[in-house]
Write an enzyme that holds these catalytic residues in place. Sequence first.
Site, short mmCIF file in Angstrom:
data_model
loop_
_atom_site.label_atom_id
_atom_site.label_comp_id
_atom_site.label_asym_id
_atom_site.label_seq_id
_atom_site.Cartn_x
_atom_site.Cartn_y
_atom_site.Cartn_z
N ILE A 1 1.05 -1.21 0.05
CA ILE A 1 -0.02 0.04 -0.02
C ILE A 1 0.92 1.18 0.06
O ILE A 1 1.55 1.53 1.07
CB ILE A 1 -1.05 -0.05 1.35
CG1 ILE A 1 -1.63 -1.25 1.22
CG2 ILE A 1 -1.86 1.36 1.40
CD1 ILE A 1 -2.77 -1.41 2.50
N PRO A 2 1.14 1.78 -1.18
CA PRO A 2 2.35 2.54 -1.34
C PRO A 2 2.13 4.20 -0.75
O PRO A 2 2.20 4.99 -1.37
CB PRO A 2 2.43 2.73 -2.95
CG PRO A 2 1.13 2.62 -3.36
CD PRO A 2 0.45 1.81 -2.41
N CYS A 3 2.43 4.08 0.46
CA CYS A 3 2.13 5.45 1.07
C CYS A 3 3.36 6.29 0.99
O CYS A 3 3.25 7.60 1.11
CB CYS A 3 2.15 5.15 2.70
SG CYS A 3 3.25 4.08 3.52
N HIS A 4 4.51 5.90 0.55
CA HIS A 4 5.61 6.41 0.11
C HIS A 4 5.51 7.37 -1.12
O HIS A 4 6.23 8.36 -1.31
CB HIS A 4 6.80 5.54 -0.26
CG HIS A 4 6.38 4.59 -1.34
ND1 HIS A 4 6.07 3.22 -1.09
CD2 HIS A 4 7.08 4.47 -2.58
CE1 HIS A 4 6.04 2.87 -2.46
NE2 HIS A 4 6.40 3.31 -3.10
N ARG A 5 4.26 6.96 -1.93
CA ARG A 5 3.98 7.80 -2.98
C ARG A 5 3.20 9.16 -2.77
O ARG A 5 2.87 9.97 -3.45
CB ARG A 5 3.42 7.23 -3.91
CG ARG A 5 3.96 5.92 -4.63
CD ARG A 5 3.20 5.14 -5.63
NE ARG A 5 3.97 3.76 -5.77
CZ ARG A 5 3.40 2.98 -6.19
NH1 ARG A 5 2.04 2.69 -6.42
NH2 ARG A 5 4.07 1.74 -6.54
#
Length: 178
Positions: free
Chosen positions: A132-136
Amino acid sequence: MQYTKHYSSPLGNLLLAADEQGLTGLWFEGAKYFAATLADDHEEKDTPILEAASRWLDAYFAGKRPEPFQPLHILGTDFQKTVWEILRQIPYGQTTTYQAIARQIAAQRGLDHMPSQAIGSAVGRNPISIIIPCHRVIGTNGSLTGYAGGVKKKAALLKLEQAYTDEMFIPEKEELAA
């Protein structure tokens, strides 16, 4: 029952967790909110879901664009799950802002405004990092702020996806505290 597995990534050790329904956690060791959704009663055991998550991470860290991971069993509040579902829609190699997510949720709920801080809080508590790409999610000014695993890891993940630009920056320590 939750099961765990350790994974050694190029950015540090990860802890993966799953139950019979799906992947429940993926954290950088030592990250803020590390293992926050991990049940006290868990067992270290390789399961098919944890093996699949390891293969997904192998492909991801090799610079490939793996398909969205399934199955997930996301544990959180309804609001957090709404935010995390939006995160899952951010394409590989692209970014969005906390403010853009706030606007999207406000529109979905028929509200005039949604505080970006509420979004930041939910993003920061994402229990399934990377997949779940919270880094984006970046600041409106292009800053790499708000990553539970640390902004240097966030920058490395965005560089891997070729989403990091020279305009992005890591805020000074004082700005991170604000």
